[in-house]
Design a protein around this motif. Sequence first.
Motif, PDB file in Angstrom:
ATOM      1  N   LYS A 195       0.855  -1.187   0.000  1.00 52.94           N
ATOM      2  CA  LYS A 195       0.000   0.000   0.000  1.00 52.94           C
ATOM      3  C   LYS A 195       0.888   1.233   0.000  1.00 52.94           C
ATOM      4  CE  LYS A 195      -4.099  -1.966   2.209  1.00 52.94           C
ATOM      5  NZ  LYS A 195      -5.090  -1.832   3.316  1.00 52.94           N
ATOM      6  N   PHE A 196       0.628   2.115  -0.938  1.00 51.11           N
ATOM      7  CA  PHE A 196       1.435   3.324  -1.064  1.00 51.11           C
ATOM      8  C   PHE A 196       0.678   4.525  -0.515  1.00 51.11           C
ATOM      9  CE2 PHE A 196       3.193   0.491  -4.253  1.00 51.11           C
ATOM     10  CZ  PHE A 196       4.559   0.600  -3.994  1.00 51.11           C
ATOM     11  N   ASP A 197       1.419   5.386   0.162  1.00 54.49           N
ATOM     12  CA  ASP A 197       0.823   6.617   0.674  1.00 54.49           C
ATOM     13  C   ASP A 197       0.703   7.676  -0.412  1.00 54.49           C
ATOM     14  OD1 ASP A 197       0.618   6.017   3.600  1.00 54.49           O
ATOM     15  OD2 ASP A 197       2.766   5.729   3.369  1.00 54.49           O
ATOM     16  N   VAL A 198       1.705   7.723  -1.301  1.00 56.38           N
ATOM     17  CA  VAL A 198       1.760   8.778  -2.316  1.00 56.38           C
ATOM     18  C   VAL A 198       2.099   8.161  -3.669  1.00 56.38           C
ATOM     19  CG1 VAL A 198       2.878  10.910  -3.068  1.00 56.38           C
ATOM     20  CG2 VAL A 198       2.516  10.489  -0.627  1.00 56.38           C
ATOM     21  N   ILE A 199       1.348   8.538  -4.704  1.00 56.38           N
ATOM     22  CA  ILE A 199       1.697   8.240  -6.088  1.00 56.38           C
ATOM     23  C   ILE A 199       1.952   9.572  -6.780  1.00 56.38           C
ATOM     24  CG2 ILE A 199       0.865   7.371  -8.305  1.00 56.38           C
ATOM     25  CD1 ILE A 199      -0.599   5.189  -6.831  1.00 56.38           C
ATOM     26  N   VAL A 200       3.076   9.674  -7.448  1.00 55.02           N
ATOM     27  CA  VAL A 200       3.491  10.946  -8.023  1.00 55.02           C
ATOM     28  C   VAL A 200       4.173  10.693  -9.357  1.00 55.02           C
ATOM     29  CG1 VAL A 200       5.703  10.859  -6.790  1.00 55.02           C
ATOM     30  CG2 VAL A 200       4.837  13.058  -7.596  1.00 55.02           C
ATOM     31  N   ILE A 228      -5.554   5.839  -9.215  1.00 51.60           N
ATOM     32  CA  ILE A 228      -6.701   5.945  -8.301  1.00 51.60           C
ATOM     33  C   ILE A 228      -7.135   4.562  -7.829  1.00 51.60           C
ATOM     34  CG2 ILE A 228      -9.130   6.621  -8.147  1.00 51.60           C
ATOM     35  CD1 ILE A 228      -8.477   8.957 -10.023  1.00 51.60           C
ATOM     36  N   GLN A 229      -7.036   3.568  -8.713  1.00 51.91           N
ATOM     37  CA  GLN A 229      -7.421   2.207  -8.353  1.00 51.91           C
ATOM     38  C   GLN A 229      -6.593   1.671  -7.178  1.00 51.91           C
ATOM     39  OE1 GLN A 229      -7.730  -0.569 -11.644  1.00 51.91           O
ATOM     40  NE2 GLN A 229      -7.355  -2.315 -10.313  1.00 51.91           N
ATOM     41  N   LEU A 230      -5.354   2.144  -7.054  1.00 47.96           N
ATOM     42  CA  LEU A 230      -4.499   1.710  -5.938  1.00 47.96           C
ATOM     43  C   LEU A 230      -4.878   2.370  -4.620  1.00 47.96           C
ATOM     44  CD1 LEU A 230      -0.934   1.529  -7.553  1.00 47.96           C
ATOM     45  CD2 LEU A 230      -2.381  -0.357  -6.805  1.00 47.96           C
ATOM     46  N   GLN A 231      -5.701   3.413  -4.660  1.00 42.70           N
ATOM     47  CA  GLN A 231      -6.207   4.085  -3.464  1.00 42.70           C
ATOM     48  C   GLN A 231      -5.108   4.517  -2.485  1.00 42.70           C
ATOM     49  OE1 GLN A 231      -9.735   4.898  -2.439  1.00 42.70           O
ATOM     50  NE2 GLN A 231      -9.536   4.923  -4.669  1.00 42.70           N
ATOM     51  N   PRO A 232      -4.111   5.268  -2.954  1.00 39.30           N
ATOM     52  CA  PRO A 232      -3.131   5.835  -2.019  1.00 39.30           C
ATOM     53  C   PRO A 232      -3.769   6.969  -1.230  1.00 39.30           C
ATOM     54  CG  PRO A 232      -2.803   6.761  -4.180  1.00 39.30           C
ATOM     55  CD  PRO A 232      -3.903   5.730  -4.333  1.00 39.30           C
ATOM     56  N   ARG A 233      -3.050   7.526  -0.298  1.00 38.06           N
ATOM     57  CA  ARG A 233      -3.571   8.689   0.433  1.00 38.06           C
ATOM     58  C   ARG A 233      -3.556   9.931  -0.447  1.00 38.06           C
ATOM     59  NH1 ARG A 233       0.159   8.954   5.536  1.00 38.06           N
ATOM     60  NH2 ARG A 233      -1.065  10.851   5.940  1.00 38.06           N
ATOM     61  N   TRP A 290      -4.772  14.943  -5.504  1.00 37.47           N
ATOM     62  CA  TRP A 290      -5.942  14.111  -5.184  1.00 37.47           C
ATOM     63  C   TRP A 290      -5.749  13.576  -3.782  1.00 37.47           C
ATOM     64  CZ3 TRP A 290      -6.519   9.007  -3.777  1.00 37.47           C
ATOM     65  CH2 TRP A 290      -7.742   8.378  -4.016  1.00 37.47           C
ATOM     66  N   GLU A 291      -6.745  13.766  -2.912  1.00 38.73           N
ATOM     67  CA  GLU A 291      -6.643  13.337  -1.512  1.00 38.73           C
ATOM     68  C   GLU A 291      -7.756  12.338  -1.205  1.00 38.73           C
ATOM     69  OE1 GLU A 291      -5.819  16.383   1.486  1.00 38.73           O
ATOM     70  OE2 GLU A 291      -5.948  17.867  -0.132  1.00 38.73           O
ATOM     71  N   ARG A 292      -7.372  11.156  -0.792  1.00 44.98           N
ATOM     72  CA  ARG A 292      -8.339  10.089  -0.557  1.00 44.98           C
ATOM     73  C   ARG A 292      -9.375  10.449   0.503  1.00 44.98           C
ATOM     74  NH1 ARG A 292      -5.421   5.052   1.523  1.00 44.98           N
ATOM     75  NH2 ARG A 292      -5.659   6.165   3.513  1.00 44.98           N
ATOM     76  N   GLU A 293      -8.975  11.185   1.530  1.00 44.88           N
ATOM     77  CA  GLU A 293      -9.869  11.471   2.653  1.00 44.88           C
ATOM     78  C   GLU A 293     -10.637  12.773   2.496  1.00 44.88           C
ATOM     79  OE1 GLU A 293     -10.221   9.021   4.645  1.00 44.88           O
ATOM     80  OE2 GLU A 293      -8.534   7.937   3.747  1.00 44.88           O
ATOM     81  N   LYS A 294     -10.458  13.482   1.384  1.00 50.17           N
ATOM     82  CA  LYS A 294     -11.140  14.761   1.199  1.00 50.17           C
ATOM     83  C   LYS A 294     -12.634  14.535   0.967  1.00 50.17           C
ATOM     84  CE  LYS A 294     -11.253  18.715  -1.974  1.00 50.17           C
ATOM     85  NZ  LYS A 294     -12.474  18.379  -2.720  1.00 50.17           N
TER      86      LYS A 294
END
Length: 528
Positions: A195-200, A228-233, A290-294
Amino acid sequence: MTQHLQNTDTSPKGEAGRGLTYNPDVLNCIANLSNDEVFTPPELANKMLDLLPQELFCSPETTFLDPFTKSGVFLREIVKRLDRGLEKQIPDRQKRIDHIMHHQVFGIACTELTSLLARRSVYCSKYANGKYSISKFDTPEGNILYKNIKHTWVNGKCKYCGASQSVYDRGAEAEQYAYMFIHTDNPKQFFKNMKFDVIVGNPPYQLSDGGAQASAIPLYHKFILQSIQLQPRYITVISPSRWMTGGRGLDEFRKQMLEDKRLSVIHDYKDASLCFNGVEIKGGVNYFLWEREKVSSLCLIINDDGNNKWSESKRPLIEKGSDVFIRNNDLVAIFRKVNAKKERSFSEIVSSMKPYGLRGDFFKSPEKYGLPPINKKPIKGGYTIHGLDEKLKRCCRYTSSTYPIPKMLDIEKYKLFMSRNQGEGILGESLSLPIFAKPYELCTETFVVIGGFNNNQEMENCWSYMKTKFFRTMLGMKKNDQGCGQQVYQFVPLQDFSHPWTDEMLYKKYGLTDDEIAFIESMIRPME
C-alpha cells in the motif's frame, strides 16, 4: 553519496531548496525522447511535491511510488526530502539512505532506457546491485522495476491501451511501448500488494495510432485511473489539460474526474512551455493533488501564466449548465450570468463534421467516394464547392445541380463557412475570416457551416456578433486546442440576427460589471 544528494538540487523554493548548494542539474538538460514522453524539470517536480503535506517526509513509514518513471527526478527529489526529514530519527546517514531506498521509494519505469536512467539518478548506478550504487540491493532493478511487457491484441487493438497492432506488433528487439503499469488488471502485483501513501509522476501522454498527420490516442488518463485504483492517500500527477473540455476518447474520464470530490488542487497552465521548455502541448498542462480522505466538493483552482500573474479560486469543478471544466477563474462569473438567461446555444446553427458529406480530400479524388469528376470552371446554374487544394490553399470547384451531393444542408440558404481548425486554443485569439456563402454554395469537411440565413444581411449580422470580444470569450470557455467544431460553440448564446451586434450591446444585455468587462477587454485580442 553526499554529493549525489546535495549538489544536484535546483529548487530555490520549498523543502527541496533550503540550505543546499545550487549547481546546474543534469536532469534540467536532458532532451525529451519524444512529445509522448516528456521529461519533468526538477523545479517542476518540486512544485508538485510541495502540494503534499510536508510531514510525510518526516516519517520513516511513508511510501512513495512513481509508476511512470522516466528520468527518476521525482524519486530523487523525494529521497532528498526524506534524507533531511529523517535525520533525527535515523542519525546514521548510510542507515538512513538504506532505509529510504529499500522501504520508502519505489518506481516503475516506462522503458528499458528510462529504467537505467532512473536508477542512475536515484542509486548513482544503472544497476542497483552495482559497485557504485549508494544503497546495495540483491537485484539489478532494486525498487525501480521494468519488464518488457507485450500488448494483448483483441481485434487489432491492445485491450489495455488501445495501441494499433499494425503499428506496435514489432519484433522482440524493438520497444513495444506496452507500459507495465497500465497493462494489467491488478497493479498491486508489482510490489507484492504494498500500500502506497503517495503516487506521483508524469505519465506518457499519447501513443501514435498509425493515422495520418501524426494522429495519436491519449494515454495519460489510463495511468491516472490506474493510480486511483491503488487508493493511495495522495496522488499528484502532471498531464495535458485537454481532458478538461474535450479530447479524443476522454469524455468518460472527464466526467469521472469532474465528479470526484477528492480533487483538492488543480494548478493549470494554458501555456505548456511554462512547465516544459521547448515542448508544445496544445491546450496546456496541469498538475493536481488528489486526496483520498477529502470530502469537500470545492477544489482550489490556480491559473498561472508564468508572469507572476495568476488567480486562485475555491469552487466546484462543474458549473450548473456545463459538462466541462471552465479553466479560467475569471470566466466563471461571466458564464453564470450568461447561463442564467437560459438562451438557446449558438451551436444549434453550427453543423457537425462533413456538413455535405464531402471529405477533405474530395477535390483530389472524388471518384474515391463513388462520385464523378468535378470542374475547375463555373457551371451555369450549378453548385460551387469550397475546399482546399493540394497546397492547402482555399479554392473552389464546380459541378452541375444534378451532382449527387451526399447531404443537402441548407442548400438554398446564406451561410458562413468557418475553418474547422482555428488558432491554438488560447483565450483571446482571433478567428479566421469565414467564407460568405450564397445559396447553392457548398463546402468540404475542412469547414463547418454556420447558418443558414434567409438573406445576406442576417449572415453579415451574425459575423458582426462573431467578431465581438464577448463571442470569443464564450467560445474560449470550451476551446482548448485548434479544433473548432460544433461542440466548441456550446456556451455561446444565440442572438437575434435581424440587426448587427457590438460588445457594448452585449455587455449591457448580460449585465457585466466593470471588472468583468475590463477582463474581457484585456484578454481578448481585437479582430483584424
